[in-house]
Every structure is written in structure tokens, then in C-alpha cells.
Motif scaffolding. Structure first.
Motif, PDB file in Angstrom:
ATOM      1  N   ALA A 302      20.074  32.822  18.289  1.00  0.00           N
ATOM      2  CA  ALA A 302      19.689  34.191  17.949  1.00  0.00           C
ATOM      3  C   ALA A 302      20.900  35.123  17.943  1.00  0.00           C
ATOM      4  O   ALA A 302      21.012  36.017  17.085  1.00  0.00           O
ATOM      5  CB  ALA A 302      18.637  34.700  18.935  1.00  0.00           C
ATOM      6  N   LEU A 303      21.805  34.910  18.879  1.00  0.00           N
ATOM      7  CA  LEU A 303      23.024  35.730  18.930  1.00  0.00           C
ATOM      8  C   LEU A 303      23.889  35.493  17.692  1.00  0.00           C
ATOM      9  O   LEU A 303      24.448  36.445  17.113  1.00  0.00           O
ATOM     10  CB  LEU A 303      23.811  35.387  20.199  1.00  0.00           C
ATOM     11  N   TYR A 304      23.984  34.249  17.256  1.00  0.00           N
ATOM     12  CA  TYR A 304      24.739  33.920  16.037  1.00  0.00           C
ATOM     13  C   TYR A 304      24.134  34.633  14.838  1.00  0.00           C
ATOM     14  O   TYR A 304      24.848  35.246  14.023  1.00  0.00           O
ATOM     15  CB  TYR A 304      24.725  32.400  15.827  1.00  0.00           C
ATOM     16  N   VAL A 305      22.818  34.579  14.697  1.00  0.00           N
ATOM     17  CA  VAL A 305      22.136  35.225  13.576  1.00  0.00           C
ATOM     18  C   VAL A 305      22.352  36.733  13.608  1.00  0.00           C
ATOM     19  O   VAL A 305      22.662  37.364  12.578  1.00  0.00           O
ATOM     20  CB  VAL A 305      20.620  34.895  13.606  1.00  0.00           C
ATOM     21  N   ALA A 306      22.204  37.339  14.791  1.00  0.00           N
ATOM     22  CA  ALA A 306      22.358  38.794  14.905  1.00  0.00           C
ATOM     23  C   ALA A 306      23.772  39.238  14.544  1.00  0.00           C
ATOM     24  O   ALA A 306      23.962  40.242  13.834  1.00  0.00           O
ATOM     25  CB  ALA A 306      22.010  39.230  16.328  1.00  0.00           C
ATOM     26  N   LEU A 307      24.771  38.504  15.001  1.00  0.00           N
ATOM     27  CA  LEU A 307      26.166  38.892  14.728  1.00  0.00           C
ATOM     28  C   LEU A 307      26.543  38.671  13.271  1.00  0.00           C
ATOM     29  O   LEU A 307      27.178  39.532  12.641  1.00  0.00           O
ATOM     30  CB  LEU A 307      27.107  38.114  15.643  1.00  0.00           C
ATOM     31  N   VAL A 308      26.149  37.539  12.706  1.00  0.00           N
ATOM     32  CA  VAL A 308      26.533  37.219  11.332  1.00  0.00           C
ATOM     33  C   VAL A 308      25.797  38.106  10.333  1.00  0.00           C
ATOM     34  O   VAL A 308      26.391  38.613   9.363  1.00  0.00           O
ATOM     35  CB  VAL A 308      26.274  35.722  11.037  1.00  0.00           C
ATOM     36  N   ALA A 309      24.504  38.331  10.557  1.00  0.00           N
ATOM     37  CA  ALA A 309      23.688  39.052   9.574  1.00  0.00           C
ATOM     38  C   ALA A 309      23.757  40.572   9.738  1.00  0.00           C
ATOM     39  O   ALA A 309      23.624  41.309   8.752  1.00  0.00           O
ATOM     40  CB  ALA A 309      22.240  38.588   9.674  1.00  0.00           C
ATOM     41  N   HIS A 311      25.848  42.431  12.573  1.00  0.00           N
ATOM     42  CA  HIS A 311      26.967  43.046  13.277  1.00  0.00           C
ATOM     43  C   HIS A 311      28.251  42.224  13.156  1.00  0.00           C
ATOM     44  O   HIS A 311      28.858  41.845  14.164  1.00  0.00           O
ATOM     45  CB  HIS A 311      26.621  43.240  14.761  1.00  0.00           C
ATOM     46  N   PRO A 312      28.711  41.934  11.950  1.00  0.00           N
ATOM     47  CA  PRO A 312      29.950  41.139  11.813  1.00  0.00           C
ATOM     48  C   PRO A 312      31.180  41.867  12.362  1.00  0.00           C
ATOM     49  O   PRO A 312      32.187  41.234  12.684  1.00  0.00           O
ATOM     50  CB  PRO A 312      30.067  40.922  10.297  1.00  0.00           C
ATOM     51  N   GLU A 313      31.089  43.219  12.484  1.00  0.00           N
ATOM     52  CA  GLU A 313      32.225  43.977  13.000  1.00  0.00           C
ATOM     53  C   GLU A 313      32.493  43.701  14.471  1.00  0.00           C
ATOM     54  O   GLU A 313      33.589  44.007  14.979  1.00  0.00           O
ATOM     55  CB  GLU A 313      32.001  45.479  12.790  1.00  0.00           C
ATOM     56  N   LEU A 314      31.509  43.141  15.187  1.00  0.00           N
ATOM     57  CA  LEU A 314      31.686  42.824  16.604  1.00  0.00           C
ATOM     58  C   LEU A 314      32.394  41.483  16.817  1.00  0.00           C
ATOM     59  O   LEU A 314      32.768  41.154  17.946  1.00  0.00           O
ATOM     60  CB  LEU A 314      30.329  42.805  17.313  1.00  0.00           C
ATOM     61  N   ILE A 315      32.548  40.708  15.750  1.00  0.00           N
ATOM     62  CA  ILE A 315      33.198  39.402  15.851  1.00  0.00           C
ATOM     63  C   ILE A 315      34.700  39.593  15.629  1.00  0.00           C
ATOM     64  O   ILE A 315      35.107  40.363  14.746  1.00  0.00           O
ATOM     65  CB  ILE A 315      32.633  38.426  14.789  1.00  0.00           C
ATOM     66  N   PRO A 316      35.563  38.927  16.415  1.00  0.00           N
ATOM     67  CA  PRO A 316      37.012  39.016  16.186  1.00  0.00           C
ATOM     68  C   PRO A 316      37.366  38.678  14.742  1.00  0.00           C
ATOM     69  O   PRO A 316      36.729  37.812  14.119  1.00  0.00           O
ATOM     70  CB  PRO A 316      37.596  37.998  17.165  1.00  0.00           C
ATOM     71  N   SER A 420      16.651  38.105  13.520  1.00  0.00           N
ATOM     72  CA  SER A 420      16.793  38.138  12.062  1.00  0.00           C
ATOM     73  C   SER A 420      16.200  39.405  11.459  1.00  0.00           C
ATOM     74  O   SER A 420      16.517  39.773  10.323  1.00  0.00           O
ATOM     75  CB  SER A 420      16.121  36.911  11.440  1.00  0.00           C
ATOM     76  N   LEU A 421      15.332  40.093  12.214  1.00  0.00           N
ATOM     77  CA  LEU A 421      14.721  41.336  11.737  1.00  0.00           C
ATOM     78  C   LEU A 421      15.426  42.576  12.256  1.00  0.00           C
ATOM     79  O   LEU A 421      15.596  43.563  11.521  1.00  0.00           O
ATOM     80  CB  LEU A 421      13.240  41.378  12.155  1.00  0.00           C
ATOM     81  N   LEU A 422      15.860  42.553  13.525  1.00  0.00           N
ATOM     82  CA  LEU A 422      16.379  43.760  14.159  1.00  0.00           C
ATOM     83  C   LEU A 422      17.784  43.602  14.724  1.00  0.00           C
ATOM     84  O   LEU A 422      18.295  44.534  15.365  1.00  0.00           O
ATOM     85  CB  LEU A 422      15.429  44.208  15.282  1.00  0.00           C
ATOM     86  N   GLY A 423      18.389  42.453  14.552  1.00  0.00           N
ATOM     87  CA  GLY A 423      19.754  42.261  15.019  1.00  0.00           C
ATOM     88  C   GLY A 423      19.870  42.273  16.535  1.00  0.00           C
ATOM     89  O   GLY A 423      18.950  41.854  17.264  1.00  0.00           O
ATOM     90  N   LEU A 424      21.005  42.747  17.041  1.00  0.00           N
ATOM     91  CA  LEU A 424      21.244  42.769  18.485  1.00  0.00           C
ATOM     92  C   LEU A 424      20.251  43.677  19.212  1.00  0.00           C
ATOM     93  O   LEU A 424      19.891  43.415  20.366  1.00  0.00           O
ATOM     94  CB  LEU A 424      22.670  43.231  18.775  1.00  0.00           C
ATOM     95  N   TYR A 425      19.806  44.737  18.523  1.00  0.00           N
ATOM     96  CA  TYR A 425      18.816  45.623  19.135  1.00  0.00           C
ATOM     97  C   TYR A 425      17.527  44.854  19.430  1.00  0.00           C
ATOM     98  O   TYR A 425      16.956  44.953  20.517  1.00  0.00           O
ATOM     99  CB  TYR A 425      18.533  46.810  18.206  1.00  0.00           C
ATOM    100  N   GLY A 426      17.066  44.094  18.458  1.00  0.00           N
ATOM    101  CA  GLY A 426      15.852  43.296  18.659  1.00  0.00           C
ATOM    102  C   GLY A 426      16.034  42.226  19.712  1.00  0.00           C
ATOM    103  O   GLY A 426      15.132  41.970  20.518  1.00  0.00           O
ATOM    104  N   LEU A 427      17.231  41.587  19.712  1.00  0.00           N
ATOM    105  CA  LEU A 427      17.501  40.555  20.712  1.00  0.00           C
ATOM    106  C   LEU A 427      17.493  41.145  22.117  1.00  0.00           C
ATOM    107  O   LEU A 427      16.926  40.559  23.048  1.00  0.00           O
ATOM    108  CB  LEU A 427      18.839  39.888  20.411  1.00  0.00           C
ATOM    109  N   SER A 428      18.113  42.326  22.270  1.00  0.00           N
ATOM    110  CA  SER A 428      18.111  42.994  23.581  1.00  0.00           C
ATOM    111  C   SER A 428      16.692  43.379  23.988  1.00  0.00           C
ATOM    112  O   SER A 428      16.305  43.251  25.156  1.00  0.00           O
ATOM    113  CB  SER A 428      18.995  44.247  23.537  1.00  0.00           C
ATOM    114  N   LEU A 429      15.899  43.830  23.013  1.00  0.00           N
ATOM    115  CA  LEU A 429      14.536  44.250  23.293  1.00  0.00           C
ATOM    116  C   LEU A 429      13.676  43.079  23.759  1.00  0.00           C
ATOM    117  O   LEU A 429      12.977  43.167  24.773  1.00  0.00           O
ATOM    118  CB  LEU A 429      13.928  44.882  22.042  1.00  0.00           C
ATOM    119  N   VAL A 430      13.724  41.954  23.044  1.00  0.00           N
ATOM    120  CA  VAL A 430      12.878  40.811  23.400  1.00  0.00           C
ATOM    121  C   VAL A 430      13.368  40.159  24.693  1.00  0.00           C
ATOM    122  O   VAL A 430      12.572  39.634  25.482  1.00  0.00           O
ATOM    123  CB  VAL A 430      12.827  39.791  22.240  1.00  0.00           C
TER     124      VAL A 430
END
Length: 468
Positions: A302-309, A311-316, A420-430
Motif C-alpha cells: 500500500a505504501l508503494y502504491v501511495a508513493l508511486v501514484a 506522492h512521487p515527490e516524497l521519494i528520493p 489507491s484511492l486516497l494515497g498516503l492520507y487514506g493509508l494513514s486514515l485506515v
């Protein structure tokens, strides 16, 4: 055949032909049911009724046949004489007692003009005590439970010689065909938990139970939660330690596993062997490792999906270029890619479990390598996704409890879908909702996250670090 006397009490017929006709008709379609007739010198008919596979025929011949020979030389035949004195016996009160005795492996002996009685000459079909086949141990004893409830209780008492070890017997279903035994150490059990178990035991009488899963769900506090409130084990040392931790151990007829309840979150990442290390810090390191693997194995896809789809700016930057190059020719989105690979992983795991052991391991390794490599070369999924899913699988299998592994497998799909729907925000929420559910969840009357919430430093230290 049953008669009632003037006091309303049920009496059995004394005529030998009545029983022969009744039991012949009752078990007409059972080829293994045997009726053995012996005539004494006084021409008195003695009938033996039994099932071939449930009775020790050699012992039957040794004890009963020889006893009848000795009776032949006497002038009278007394059912309480030589035959009965050589074996354990009971006197049935009605036909139901007779049917139950025969089906439980007893031999019914009926001497004409006397009341019948049941001899216990069982041939125990359960296998001998052997090494556990599903829970591999490095340091622990090579001994596992068997299919007999009474024998398993005996094994438990062999490991735990304590007068405070109480056992309760119960039967499930209307026909009382499934025996249930509950073991606990009375001084370590609180009254609320004991009342909960007693209430559940009372309800077993009207509940048909055929598997340990059904029985475990019967003793759960929260039926709809994804998180297990009990675990299964076939290791007596695990059952013993659970009893010493104030838990219940429940056995069911014809099953080699027992139920340990209630369990909490930290119980599922602990193993009995963790305390076997001679260096106490090893216990801390292995349990911290399992806790980290539990979190990584659940959230990494889920973290991979959120970052790639999202928040790519958070990846080095360097890593971003590597991911972009890997995904350049991939026609599907990162979320669908993750779901596809998770599904393929679960299919491979299930296939390797269901196949015979000598084939299952080969299918798991070869299938994983072939499918992963072929999918990456064909441009269906990226190489980084293959590595991510492979590492996720390895982290998940570090968890000792197989029941808990299934829970996190389901949670992975939920996390990926939300990410895949809400990115890191959704991951943090769930993730927060999961933690809130665990805080609310109780196993019997105990908080599921104890000693994390409510926080208990002494118990938490004991869990992670052994003291002399």
C-alpha cells in the motif's frame, strides 16, 4: 423391549431373542456389527454384541471367552461372576445406553434370563503420541497432541503437575457425539472470564460442532472482528505456557489441535521457543523483528502504491528515476499491479499448502520464480513490484500464528485499495482506524492491545525481555 415397573422406572427385557432381533434390525446396514453366540454346557445362550473395529478382539477372546469356559464347568451362570470381575463394566438402564455403549466401542454381553451389561474392551483407534507435524520447533519437546481428548488431557497433566489445573467436560450437539474438554488453572483465572466460559459451555448442548474453527468461534467475544481471539496449537508446551498465562485450553474429539483462548495481539507474534535462548537479548531482538515484519508485511504494498501514484515527490530523486524506468513499459496502474501480484502470491501459497509436501515446496519456489520473472520480462509488472511483493511475503511468514497471517493477508488488500484511492492520507486514515478497532476489541474481558493499551510497562518488559 423396555418395560416400566409399578414405580414408573424403566426395566430392560431379559429374553435373549428380543435383543438379538432389535440390534440386528438397528444395525442391519452395518457390516462391521457382530453378534457372537456361545452356548454353555447347560444350553444357556450367551450373546456378545460389538463392532469389529472398535473392540480389541484378542482381549475379548482372552477375557470373555476363557471366562465363559470356566462358567461352563459350574452349575449356574451369574452375570456378576467371572466375566464381569475381569473387565470394566456398566449396567445399561435403557436401550439408549446400549446404543451409546456399542457405538463407543463397548461389548454388550447378554446371558439369557439376566440383564445385559456392557464391557469396556475398547481398541483405541487414535495414533500414538508423536512429533507435531505442522508446528516445527527447534528447542521445544518433540511431542504433540493426538485425536483422543482424554489422552490429550493426560499429556497436559504430564507437563503441568498442578492441583489447581481444573478440567471441565461437556458434550456438543443434541446427540452428545462431540466431546469438549476445557482446562484452566483456577488461581490464575478471573471470575468474569470464568463466567463467560461457563456460559458458553452451557450453550454447547444445543449447538452442533464438527470442527475446531466452529468451536473457537463459539468462544469468541467479538464474532465479526478480523483479528483472532483464539489460536490453535498441537504443542503441549504451548498449551502449558498458555495455562500459566491465565488462558483456557479447549480440546475437541477427534482433533489433534487444541484451542487457546483468549489471545491478544502480542500473543500472536510470540513463540514458546523465544524463551529458550540462553542470551536474554535474543528474545527482545526476535520479537521486535516480528513486530516490524508484521507492520512491513501489511503496509509495504500500500505504501508503494501511495508513493508511486500520489506522492512521487516524497521519494528520493535517484530512486524515483529507477522506479520510472522500471514502470516505463508497464500498461497497468500501480494499484492494479499491486493487487494482481498480491492475488498471484496468495494463489501460490494456497496451492503449495494443498499439494502433497514433496510437491508443494517445489511449486511454491518454482512458481514464484517463474511467474515473477516472466511477468517482469513480459512487461506486465515492474521488477520493483516483484521485489516488493516477495519481501512482503517473507515478512508475513515470520509471524508464528498462521491464523494471524490470514488476518494480515486480508488487511493488505484493504490497505492497497484505500491507498489507491486516497494515497498516503487514506493509508494513514485506515491505519488509524485499525488501531482504534484494536483498542476497542476485547478478548473475553481483556483489552486486545494489553499491555500496550492500557499501557503496562512491567508486562511489556516481560514480553520482550526475559529476566533471570
Amino acid at each position: 423391549m423396555d418395560k416400566q415397573n409399578q414405580h414408573g422406572e424403566t426395566q430392560l427385557s431379559l429374553h435373549v431373542d428380543d435383543y438379538k432381533a432389535y440390534l440386528k434390525n438397528l444395525f442391519a446396514n452395518a457390516y462391521d456389527f457382530q453378534i457372537r453366540t456361545i452356548h454353555t454346557k447347560q444350553m444357556t445362550e450367551v450373546n456378545l454384541y460389538y463392532f469389529n473395529g472398535l473392540v480389541d478382539i484378542t482381549l475379548l477372546d482372552e477375557l470373555v471367552a476363557k471366562s465363559i469356559v470356566s462358567i461352563e464347568q459350574s452349575s449356574t451362570i451369574d452375570p456378576n461372576d467371572t466375566i464381569v470381575s475381569l473387565t470394566n463394566h456398566t449396567l445399561p438402564l435403557n436401550l439408549d445406553d446400549i446404543k451409546e455403549g456399542l457405538l463407543n466401542g463397548q461389548v454388550m454381553v447378554h446371558i439369557n434370563a439376566h440383564s445385559p451389561y456392557l464391557l469396556t474392551i475398547n481398541s483405541d483407534p487414535a495414533r500414538q503420541v508423536a512429533e507435531p507435524t505442522t508446528e516445527y520447533q527447534v528447542f521445544g519437546p518433540k511431542l504433540g497432541f493426538v485425536e483422543s481428548v482424554d489422552k490429550n488431557i493426560g499429556i497436559l497433566r504430564y507437563y503441568l503437575k498442578d492441583c489447581e489445573l481444573h478440567t471441565v467436560e461437556a458434550f456438543a450437539g443434541k446427540e452428545n457425539t462431540m466431546k469438549v474438554a476445557v482446562a484452566y488453572i483456577h488461581s490464575l483465572i478471573d471470575e468474569t472470564s470464568l463466567s463467560f466460559i461457563n456460559e458458553k459451555i452451557e450453550r454447547l448442548k444445543n449447538k452442533e460442532i464438527s470442527s475446531l474453527g466452529q468451536l473457537a468461534r463459539h468462544f469468541q467475544h467479538d464474532f465479526y472482528s478480523l483479528f483472532p481471539q483464539s489460536v490453535l496449537t498441537e504443542r503441549p508446551d504451548h498449551a502449558k505456557e498458555s495455562l500459566l498465562d491465565g488462558k483456557f485450553v479447549i480440546f475437541l474429539s477427534y482433533h489433534t489441535f487444541c484451542i487457546v483462548t483468549p489471545v491478544q495481539l502480542l500473543d500472536t507474534i510470540g513463540s514458546i521457543e523465544d524463551s529458550s535462548f540462553t542470551v536474554s537479548w535474543n528474545k527482545l531482538s526476535i520479537r521486535v523483528l516480528r513486530l516490524l515484519c508484521m507492520i512491513i508485511g501489511t503496509t509495504l504494498p500500500a505504501l508503494y502504491v501511495a508513493l508511486v501514484a500520489f506522492h512521487p515527490e516524497l521519494i528520493p530523486t535517484t530512486f524515483t528515476l529507477t522506479i520510472a524506468q522500471s514502470r516505463a513499459q508497464i500498461p497497468i496502474t500501480a494499484s492494479f499491479e499491486a493487487l494482481l501480484m498480491l492475488f498471484a502470491l496468495d494463489v501460490l501459497v494456497e496451492a503449495s499448502i494443498r499439494l502433497p509436501s514433496f510437491v508443494g515446496q517445489t511449486i511454491g519456489i518454482v512458481g514464484g520464480l517463474v511467474i515473477g520473472t516472466a511477468a517482469a520480462e513480459a512487461g506486465i509488472v515492474s521488477n520493483i513490484m516483484v521485489v516488493t511483493i516477495a519481501f512482503t511475503a517473507i515478512c508475513t511468514f515470520v509471524i508464528p500464528s498462521w491464523e494471524f497471517v490470514f488476518t494480515w493477508r486480508i488487511m493488505r488488500y484493504i490497505y492497497v485499495l484505500v491507498a489507491s484511492l486516497l494515497g498516503l492520507y487514506g493509508l494513514s486514515l485506515v491505519f488509524g482506524l485499525t488501531f482504534l478497532h484494536l483498542c476497542k476489541l476485547k478478548a473475553h474481558d481483556k483489552p486486545y492491545l494489553e499491555p500496550i493499551s492500557p499501557f503496562n510497562f512491567k508486562k511489556l518488559r516481560t514480553f520482550f525481555h526475559s529476566r533471570p
